[in-house]
Design an enzyme around this catalytic site. Structure first.
Site, PDB file in Angstrom:
ATOM      1  CG  ASN A   1     -16.639 -26.566  21.210  1.00  7.23           C
ATOM      2  OD1 ASN A   1     -16.151 -27.157  22.337  1.00  7.23           O
ATOM      3  ND2 ASN A   1     -16.419 -26.825  20.228  1.00  7.23           N
TER       4      ASN A   1
ATOM      5  CG  HIS B   1     -10.404 -34.736  17.999  1.00  6.39           C
ATOM      6  ND1 HIS B   1      -9.326 -34.994  18.305  1.00  6.39           N
ATOM      7  CD2 HIS B   1     -10.452 -33.350  18.790  1.00  6.39           C
ATOM      8  CE1 HIS B   1      -8.402 -34.160  18.845  1.00  6.39           C
ATOM      9  NE2 HIS B   1      -9.229 -33.112  19.369  1.00  6.39           N
TER      10      HIS B   1
ATOM     11  CD  GLU C   1     -14.444 -29.905  16.930  1.00  2.00           C
ATOM     12  OE1 GLU C   1     -14.307 -28.677  17.105  1.00  2.00           O
ATOM     13  OE2 GLU C   1     -13.871 -30.813  17.537  1.00  2.00           O
TER      14      GLU C   1
ATOM     15  NE  ARG D   1     -15.722 -31.065  21.424  1.00  2.58           N
ATOM     16  CZ  ARG D   1     -14.232 -30.761  21.449  1.00  2.58           C
ATOM     17  NH1 ARG D   1     -14.042 -29.396  21.119  1.00  2.58           N
ATOM     18  NH2 ARG D   1     -13.343 -31.250  21.008  1.00  2.58           N
TER      19      ARG D   1
ATOM     20  NE  ARG E   1      -4.916 -32.022  25.354  1.00  5.93           N
ATOM     21  CZ  ARG E   1      -6.044 -32.138  24.744  1.00  5.93           C
ATOM     22  NH1 ARG E   1      -6.641 -33.329  24.368  1.00  5.93           N
ATOM     23  NH2 ARG E   1      -6.712 -31.249  24.173  1.00  5.93           N
TER      24      ARG E   1
END
Ligand code: ADP
Length: 394
Positions: free
Chosen positions: A9, A182, A380, A94, A242
């Site tokens: 990931n 996500h 995840e 990912r 961000r």
């Protein structure tokens, strides 16, 4: 027979990695680790499932090799130490952007890698590293199959109104759409909620994934119907660095009046904005919560304001609400953010249990609350591992 896979990931300044095995239908993590860069310092560590250290190493930025190249080299050689002799049947990656093509994980073969490369402009901070990870893993274990698991896939079947921008139609046709991100986290949460409370999982749920990256997703019966992120991972909530939702006129102003180029604007919006830009202090919620600076408090205020606004908007899209779920580093740990996000939301049916919230309990709404509020740690890696075993393992 036991089957082993590795998950990778890769983010902009870190790579998470893990080793999983599947016995019958049980997927379990044997070891996991993190390679990270902070300033000039590079650090890698790996632990087994019980938390014992398997590897710990530091190095500093030197010759031409990038952080990602060097970290991948160390991760790929680490696996041998974690489980000598284990056959790696597949590597799950990912991948942040799957564009319009992918609404499910895919085996990397044929034209897949070229399609993923074509999406780099839509996720410049993440996609190149995701692709590098696939290439490096393929070179390290030529016999292993590579599986790409997309952050966009979970949202791919959301309705047209949540897929489109009101631009001339031709842009939609060429892929300028709201993708949402996500997705691996939301998919994991949908599955976990179905185990914890099937009735809620089958209903109208808003999930707030609040980490360095942050977004919110409205789900009906475990499927995404709307989310706060758009074409790129910039839209929606403000994040660590961000900006979140922005009037496009701001970008025009930066170009026309400030004479900033595309690269400078990109750096500004991806790396210098959000909590970091607003506070002038840090991208990190823990530091902001601990600070006495008024700017730190204002950055938190803005973060909360946008979460509340999004919660109301997504509840309206769902025509009501049965459950709210918090996850991600902030969602799972910040009592303050959860409390302030749900303060005065009784009109929406949410009543917080302050003690449960302070205790980071799984259910943080009161017994009388019509809407149930959950804190569910996301995973995840587990989701990537499941997809990888399903598509390619053993
Ligand atoms: P990423 O998106 O990089 O995976 P994480 O999900 O790990 O990020 O979330 C990182 C964020 O979680 C940081 O802002 C960090 O400060 C915040 N966080 C972690 N623990 C706490 C805590 N106990 N209280 C408040 N914020 C926390």
């Amino acid at each position: 027979m036991n089957s082993h896979i590795v998950t990778l990931n890769a983010g902009s300044s870190s790579i998470k990695f893990a080793l999983f095995q599947r016995k019958e239908n049980e997927v379990s993590m044997l070891a996991s680790g993190l390679a990270e860069m902070t300033g000039r310092d590079r650090h890698i560590e790996a632990h087994d499932a019980a938390g014992a250290t398997l590897q710990e190493d530091r190095w500093s930025q030197s010759d031409g090799s990038s952080f990602h190249d060097e970290a991948l080299r160390r991760i790929l050689s680490w696996r041998g130490r974690a489980l000598p002799g284990a056959e790696i049947s597949a590597v799950g990656h990912r991948v942040v952007h799957g564009g319009v093509h992918y609404d499910a994980p895919v085996l990397v073969a044929g034209e897949v890698l070229d399609r993923l490369r074509a999406l780099v402009p839509l996720a410049p901070l993440h996609q190149p590293h995701n692709i590098d990870g696939i290439v490096a893993a393929r070179n390290a274990w030529p016999q292993a199959r590579q599986v790409a698991c997309f952050d966009t896939a979970f949202h791919r079947n959301h309705p047209f109104v949540n897929d489109v921008f009101a631009l001339p139609r031709r842009f939609y046709a060429e892929g300028v759409r709201r993708y949402g991100f996500h997705g691996l986290s939301y998919e994991y949460i949908a599955r976990r909620l179905a185990q914890i409370s099937p009735a809620h999982a089958a209903g109208r749920v808003v999930v707030a994934h609040l980490g360095n990256g942050a977004s919110m997703c409205a789900m009906k019966n475990g499927r995404s119907v709307a989310s706060s992120m758009g074409l790129t991972a910039l839209d929606g909530l403000p994040m660590g660095t961000r900006c979140g939702q922005l009037d496009p006129g701001v970008v025009l102003y930066l170009m026309q009046e400030k004479k900033l180029g595309a690269g400078e604007i990109s750096d500004l919006l991806y790396k210098e904005s959000g909590l970091k830009g607003l506070s002038g202090l840090s991208h990190d919620m823990r530091e902001l919560e601990a600070s006495d600076l008024p700017e730190a408090a204002q950055a938190i205020d803005y973060f909360i304001f946008r979460i509340r606004r999004e919660l109301g908007g997504l509840a309206a899209v769902l025509q009501g609400l049965d459950a709210v779920v918090f996850c991600g580093g902030i969602g799972e740990n910040s009592r303050l953010v959860r409390e302030r996000a749900l303060e005065g939301m009784e009109w929406l049916g949410v009543e917080l249990d302050h003690d449960a919230n302070r205790a980071n309990a799984e259910i943080i709404s009161s017994a009388n609350s019509r809407v149930r509020a959950f804190v569910i740690p996301t995973d995840e890696e587990q989701m990537i591992a499941r997809h990888t075993f399903d598509l390619a393992g053993g």
